[in-house]
Scaffold this motif. Structure first.
Motif, short mmCIF file in Angstrom:
data_model
loop_
_atom_site.label_atom_id
_atom_site.label_comp_id
_atom_site.label_asym_id
_atom_site.label_seq_id
_atom_site.Cartn_x
_atom_site.Cartn_y
_atom_site.Cartn_z
N ARG A 130 43.66 47.75 42.76
CA ARG A 130 43.69 46.66 42.22
C ARG A 130 42.40 45.62 42.67
NH1 ARG A 130 46.58 44.93 46.58
NH2 ARG A 130 46.57 42.70 47.21
N LYS A 131 41.40 46.31 43.20
CA LYS A 131 40.03 45.50 43.46
C LYS A 131 39.21 45.62 42.19
CE LYS A 131 38.40 46.14 47.24
NZ LYS A 131 37.99 46.62 48.68
N SER A 132 39.60 45.46 41.00
CA SER A 132 38.85 45.33 39.83
C SER A 132 37.81 43.83 39.76
CB SER A 132 39.61 45.47 38.58
OG SER A 132 40.62 44.46 38.64
N ILE A 133 36.98 44.16 38.85
CA ILE A 133 36.28 43.00 38.69
C ILE A 133 37.26 41.72 38.27
CG2 ILE A 133 34.41 41.70 37.23
CD1 ILE A 133 33.03 44.59 37.43
N SER A 154 48.80 48.17 40.30
CA SER A 154 48.18 47.06 39.48
C SER A 154 48.23 45.77 40.05
CB SER A 154 48.53 47.24 38.01
OG SER A 154 48.17 48.28 37.35
N GLY A 155 49.31 45.58 40.84
CA GLY A 155 49.49 44.38 41.46
C GLY A 155 50.31 44.50 42.47
N LEU A 156 50.72 43.15 43.22
CA LEU A 156 51.43 43.09 44.46
C LEU A 156 53.00 43.58 44.33
CD1 LEU A 156 50.01 39.93 46.13
CD2 LEU A 156 49.83 42.19 47.07
N SER A 157 53.51 43.30 42.92
CA SER A 157 55.03 43.36 42.95
C SER A 157 55.33 44.91 42.38
CB SER A 157 55.31 42.68 41.41
OG SER A 157 54.98 41.15 41.80
N GLU A 158 54.51 45.66 42.41
CA GLU A 158 54.69 47.17 42.07
C GLU A 158 55.28 48.12 43.04
OE1 GLU A 158 51.42 48.74 39.47
OE2 GLU A 158 52.07 47.55 37.78
N THR A 159 54.31 47.94 44.13
CA THR A 159 54.63 49.06 45.16
C THR A 159 54.64 48.46 46.52
OG1 THR A 159 52.39 49.49 45.46
CG2 THR A 159 53.69 50.99 44.00
N THR A 263 40.65 54.63 45.20
CA THR A 263 39.19 54.18 45.01
C THR A 263 39.02 52.96 44.18
OG1 THR A 263 36.75 54.71 44.57
CG2 THR A 263 38.49 55.94 43.23
N SER A 264 38.06 52.30 44.32
CA SER A 264 37.59 51.07 43.27
C SER A 264 36.31 51.24 42.87
CB SER A 264 37.70 49.82 43.99
OG SER A 264 36.78 49.53 45.15
N ALA A 265 35.62 52.55 43.30
CA ALA A 265 34.38 52.71 42.62
C ALA A 265 33.81 52.76 41.28
CB ALA A 265 33.73 53.97 43.18
N PRO A 266 34.92 53.38 40.45
CA PRO A 266 34.77 53.37 38.84
C PRO A 266 34.44 51.88 38.42
CG PRO A 266 36.42 54.92 39.35
CD PRO A 266 36.22 53.84 40.78
N TYR A 267 35.07 50.86 38.70
CA TYR A 267 34.99 49.54 38.17
C TYR A 267 33.56 49.00 38.33
CZ TYR A 267 40.17 49.58 39.12
OH TYR A 267 41.41 50.08 39.27
N TYR A 268 32.50 49.56 39.29
CA TYR A 268 31.44 49.19 39.47
C TYR A 268 30.35 50.05 38.59
CZ TYR A 268 34.09 45.78 42.17
OH TYR A 268 34.90 44.98 42.47
N ALA A 269 30.77 51.09 37.81
CA ALA A 269 29.83 52.01 37.31
C ALA A 269 29.07 51.39 36.19
CB ALA A 269 30.70 53.07 36.79
N GLU A 270 27.90 51.90 36.21
CA GLU A 270 26.76 51.51 35.26
C GLU A 270 27.28 51.57 33.63
OE1 GLU A 270 22.19 52.33 33.58
OE2 GLU A 270 23.06 53.30 35.46
N PRO A 271 27.48 50.56 33.04
CA PRO A 271 27.85 50.68 31.40
C PRO A 271 27.29 51.86 30.78
CG PRO A 271 27.53 48.28 32.30
CD PRO A 271 27.12 49.14 33.29
#
Length: 281
Positions: A130-133, A154-159, A263-271
């Motif tokens: 959930r560490k998205s932009i 996706s959020g605190l309430s899910e798992t 991972t959260s790496a995909p969120y910071y990929a180059e567009p």
């Protein structure tokens, strides 16, 4: 498919065109008819199509979609084309382009890292955190799924995921057995995941027999040692690896035998580059 509400779609459009397109209006071409085409410049995975289509429909347009989310395309493939008045086209141009560029970038990176781990272990899973932009989590979710990834939470309430920051506030912070027992009693339908910061934590957490132990920022050697500890316990607990997993090292981590990577790496990929061409009709 993820459902985006009118409010969410309006937010994308209003961010760029809250008072219309001044240039188009001042040139006096706002009523001229045109055709707008969106192309993916480079080969790769496509994402953001459903949202892009919805945005154009919100502007009163009827887009023709040529490619679906999750497909791989050749260079210069036409993704969407639409006809309408210049004022409609220009109000949608940048909002749609940005959604497609960022979404395709996330999906492309996700597809790449998924391919890395599956080349070693066909059962391996890449799950994004959930560490998205800020403000992009739902858009990111759609892009990750298009890239063949999964969503970690996706959020605190899910798992249920117990971090050290949770345990620090417990009466007995290191009493993993008691904490896990309480969680099972209070939330019998949920799996219990506990994060381990060190190898010593792994040994202690195993005494409580959680469903998953999440290894945070463990080196490959530490992951291997954790696998040995788990094997010796005889428990059905599984291990996941989180923190620092990216496209350059995912294959090496997959070689340890662990199946689940966070991972959260995909969120910071180059567009990815989406070319937009508007022509008169």
């Amino acid at each position: 498919m993820l459902y985006f509400s009118d409010q969410e779609l309006d937010a994308f459009l209003l961010e760029d065109a809250y008072r219309g397109d001044l240039t188009t209006r001042t040139l006096g071409i706002n009523k001229h008819m045109g055709k707008m085409v969106f192309k993916r410049k480079h080969a790769g995975r496509v994402a953001g199509i459903e949202i892009a289509k919805a945005l154009l429909i919100k502007l009163g347009l009827q887009p023709i979609v040529h490619i679906e989310d999750g497909e791989d395309v050749a260079p210069n493939t036409v993704l969407i084309e639409v006809e309408g008045k210049a004022e409609q086209l220009h109000m949608g141009w940048k909002a749609v382009q940005l959604v497609l560029e960022w979404s395709c970038g996330v999906a492309q990176y996700t597809a790449g890292i998924v391919a890395q781990v599956k080349s070693i272990n066909p059962h391996a899973i890449i799950a994004c955190t959930r560490k998205s932009i800020p403000g992009t989590r739902k858009l990111a979710t759609a892009a990750v799924l298009a890239g063949g990834g999964h969503i970690h939470r996706s959020g605190l309430s899910e798992t249920i995921l117990v971090f050290t920051n949770h345990r620090n506030l417990c009466a007995e912070p290191n009493n993993f057995k008691q904490q896990i027992s309480q969680l099972r009693q209070q939330a019998p339908e949920n799996k219990i995941t506990v994060e381990a910061d060190t190898l010593d934590h792994v040994a202690a957490i195993l005494k409580g027999a959680p469903d998953i132990i999440q290894l945070d920022k463990f080196t490959i050697e530490q992951v291997k040692q954790s696998i040995i500890q788990l094997a010796q316990s005889g428990l059905p607990t599984i291990l996941s690896v989180a923190g620092g997993i990216n496209i350059s090292n995912a294959k090496q981590y997959a070689q340890t035998g662990v199946n689940l990577f966070i991972t959260s790496a995909p969120y910071y990929a180059e567009p990815e580059d989406i070319k937009v061409i508007i022509t008169p009709i």
